[in-house]
Write a protein that holds these residues in place. Structure first.
Motif, PDB file in Angstrom:
ATOM      1  N   ALA A  83       0.834  -1.209   0.000  1.00  0.00           N
ATOM      2  CA  ALA A  83       0.000   0.000   0.000  1.00  0.00           C
ATOM      3  C   ALA A  83       0.867   1.257   0.000  1.00  0.00           C
ATOM      4  CB  ALA A  83      -0.926   0.001   1.217  1.00  0.00           C
ATOM      5  N   GLN A  84       1.945   1.216   0.745  1.00  0.00           N
ATOM      6  CA  GLN A  84       2.871   2.344   0.783  1.00  0.00           C
ATOM      7  C   GLN A  84       3.404   2.656  -0.623  1.00  0.00           C
ATOM      8  OE1 GLN A  84       6.614   1.402   2.651  1.00  0.00           O
ATOM      9  NE2 GLN A  84       6.911   3.497   3.359  1.00  0.00           N
ATOM     10  N   GLY A  85       3.859   1.624  -1.318  1.00  0.00           N
ATOM     11  CA  GLY A  85       4.376   1.813  -2.672  1.00  0.00           C
ATOM     12  C   GLY A  85       3.305   2.267  -3.652  1.00  0.00           C
ATOM     13  N   TYR A  86       2.096   1.737  -3.490  1.00  0.00           N
ATOM     14  CA  TYR A  86       1.005   2.115  -4.389  1.00  0.00           C
ATOM     15  C   TYR A  86       0.673   3.598  -4.244  1.00  0.00           C
ATOM     16  CZ  TYR A  86      -3.545   2.520  -6.537  1.00  0.00           C
ATOM     17  OH  TYR A  86      -4.587   2.930  -7.326  1.00  0.00           O
ATOM     18  N   PHE A  87       0.439   4.043  -3.028  1.00  0.00           N
ATOM     19  CA  PHE A  87       0.064   5.439  -2.815  1.00  0.00           C
ATOM     20  C   PHE A  87       1.214   6.399  -3.137  1.00  0.00           C
ATOM     21  CE2 PHE A  87      -3.118   3.570   0.246  1.00  0.00           C
ATOM     22  CZ  PHE A  87      -4.214   3.835  -0.552  1.00  0.00           C
ATOM     23  N   ALA A  88       2.445   5.999  -2.839  1.00  0.00           N
ATOM     24  CA  ALA A  88       3.597   6.857  -3.132  1.00  0.00           C
ATOM     25  C   ALA A  88       3.782   7.055  -4.634  1.00  0.00           C
ATOM     26  CB  ALA A  88       4.863   6.256  -2.528  1.00  0.00           C
ATOM     27  N   GLY A  89       3.259   6.155  -5.429  1.00  0.00           N
ATOM     28  CA  GLY A  89       3.396   6.254  -6.879  1.00  0.00           C
ATOM     29  C   GLY A  89       2.419   7.196  -7.548  1.00  0.00           C
ATOM     30  N   TRP A  90       1.500   7.763  -6.782  1.00  0.00           N
ATOM     31  CA  TRP A  90       0.586   8.743  -7.368  1.00  0.00           C
ATOM     32  C   TRP A  90       1.393   9.946  -7.822  1.00  0.00           C
ATOM     33  CZ3 TRP A  90      -4.268   9.146  -3.707  1.00  0.00           C
ATOM     34  CH2 TRP A  90      -4.958   7.929  -3.745  1.00  0.00           C
ATOM     35  N   LYS A  94      -2.104  14.692  -7.305  1.00  0.00           N
ATOM     36  CA  LYS A  94      -2.420  13.704  -6.269  1.00  0.00           C
ATOM     37  C   LYS A  94      -1.200  13.297  -5.447  1.00  0.00           C
ATOM     38  CE  LYS A  94      -4.222  10.442  -8.731  1.00  0.00           C
ATOM     39  NZ  LYS A  94      -4.913   9.239  -9.163  1.00  0.00           N
ATOM     40  N   ARG A  95      -0.009  13.718  -5.846  1.00  0.00           N
ATOM     41  CA  ARG A  95       1.214  13.276  -5.165  1.00  0.00           C
ATOM     42  C   ARG A  95       1.226  13.601  -3.671  1.00  0.00           C
ATOM     43  NH1 ARG A  95       6.597  12.499  -7.563  1.00  0.00           N
ATOM     44  NH2 ARG A  95       5.469  10.660  -8.196  1.00  0.00           N
ATOM     45  N   PRO A  96       0.939  14.842  -3.224  1.00  0.00           N
ATOM     46  CA  PRO A  96       0.970  15.093  -1.773  1.00  0.00           C
ATOM     47  C   PRO A  96       0.001  14.189  -0.998  1.00  0.00           C
ATOM     48  CG  PRO A  96       0.916  17.166  -2.966  1.00  0.00           C
ATOM     49  CD  PRO A  96       0.686  16.081  -3.974  1.00  0.00           C
ATOM     50  N   LEU A  97      -1.191  14.006  -1.514  1.00  0.00           N
ATOM     51  CA  LEU A  97      -2.154  13.118  -0.860  1.00  0.00           C
ATOM     52  C   LEU A  97      -1.635  11.682  -0.858  1.00  0.00           C
ATOM     53  CD1 LEU A  97      -4.897  12.516   0.425  1.00  0.00           C
ATOM     54  CD2 LEU A  97      -5.825  12.295  -1.902  1.00  0.00           C
ATOM     55  N   GLY A  98      -1.017  11.268  -1.958  1.00  0.00           N
ATOM     56  CA  GLY A  98      -0.464   9.922  -2.047  1.00  0.00           C
ATOM     57  C   GLY A  98       0.632   9.677  -1.029  1.00  0.00           C
ATOM     58  N   LEU A  99       1.488  10.675  -0.805  1.00  0.00           N
ATOM     59  CA  LEU A  99       2.571  10.519   0.176  1.00  0.00           C
ATOM     60  C   LEU A  99       2.022  10.440   1.593  1.00  0.00           C
ATOM     61  CD1 LEU A  99       5.279  12.891  -1.328  1.00  0.00           C
ATOM     62  CD2 LEU A  99       5.170  10.391  -1.444  1.00  0.00           C
ATOM     63  N   ILE A 100       0.978  11.214   1.864  1.00  0.00           N
ATOM     64  CA  ILE A 100       0.338  11.128   3.180  1.00  0.00           C
ATOM     65  C   ILE A 100      -0.308   9.763   3.367  1.00  0.00           C
ATOM     66  CG2 ILE A 100      -1.562  12.030   4.585  1.00  0.00           C
ATOM     67  CD1 ILE A 100      -0.887  14.807   3.330  1.00  0.00           C
ATOM     68  N   LEU A 101      -1.025   9.302   2.347  1.00  0.00           N
ATOM     69  CA  LEU A 101      -1.665   7.986   2.442  1.00  0.00           C
ATOM     70  C   LEU A 101      -0.635   6.865   2.525  1.00  0.00           C
ATOM     71  CD1 LEU A 101      -4.649   8.368  -0.050  1.00  0.00           C
ATOM     72  CD2 LEU A 101      -4.747   8.241   2.451  1.00  0.00           C
ATOM     73  N   ALA A 102       0.490   7.022   1.838  1.00  0.00           N
ATOM     74  CA  ALA A 102       1.560   6.014   1.912  1.00  0.00           C
ATOM     75  C   ALA A 102       2.070   5.902   3.347  1.00  0.00           C
ATOM     76  CB  ALA A 102       2.704   6.386   0.971  1.00  0.00           C
ATOM     77  N   SER A 103       2.282   7.038   3.978  1.00  0.00           N
ATOM     78  CA  SER A 103       2.771   7.050   5.350  1.00  0.00           C
ATOM     79  C   SER A 103       1.741   6.473   6.313  1.00  0.00           C
ATOM     80  CB  SER A 103       3.112   8.482   5.775  1.00  0.00           C
ATOM     81  OG  SER A 103       4.087   9.024   4.929  1.00  0.00           O
TER      82      SER A 103
END
Length: 155
Positions: A83-90, A94-103
């Motif tokens: 999940a971390q890798g999936y969200f970080a790949g946004w 969407k990148r800032p939201l993806g990094l927050i969701l990855a964390s």
């Protein structure tokens, strides 16, 4: 849907192996050790996107637990780092939201894993700081490696 070609599979295999090797590098901190596993996951996600980030994240987390003798965490690491890798790949907006969701997904799943494995609320709470530090450190190192690689690749 885009088909995965042989080059992509080979690249994901190499990045998975590299991420597993990076996990063997331990950096001592007051809360325990930080590893560079997350740096490999974030680099992959930034460079190849969500799908590859999920594959490399899940497989490398799964394999490192197998190799280091933590079989009880293997499935949890597959989910958390996938999940971390999936969200970080946004990418894009969407990148800032993806990094927050990855964390949140990585730290949150390990909190849940500690509870599911019977370690108790105290241990689950104690693991949050170490996991958060490892995640942020990995994000920073992965991004710096991605920037350096992008500059070299342009040449």
């Amino acid at each position: 849907m885009r088909r995965t070609n042989t080059r992509d599979i080979a690249l994901m295999a190499v990045l998975t192996a590299l991420s597993v090797v990076l996990a063997y590098i331990h950096i001592p901190t007051p809360t325990g050790y930080l590893t560079l596993l997350d740096a490999g996951i974030y680099f992959t996600a930034f460079y190849l996107g969500s799908r590859a980030g999920a594959v490399v994240g899940g497989l490398s987390g799964f394999l490192i637990d197998l190799l280091l003798g933590y079989p009880q965490y293997m499935i949890h690491s597959l989910i958390a780092h996938g999940a971390q890798g999936y969200f970080a790949g946004w990418s894009g907006k969407k990148r800032p939201l993806g990094l927050i969701l990855a964390s949140v997904s990585m730290v949150g799943w390990y909190f849940i894993a500690a509870l599911l494995l019977g370690y108790g609320l105290g241990a689950a709470l104690a693991g949050i700081l170490g996991n958060l530090l490892q995640n942020c450190f990995g994000m920073l190192v992965g991004y710096l490696i991605y920037l350096a690689y992008s500059r070299i690749e342009k040449r």
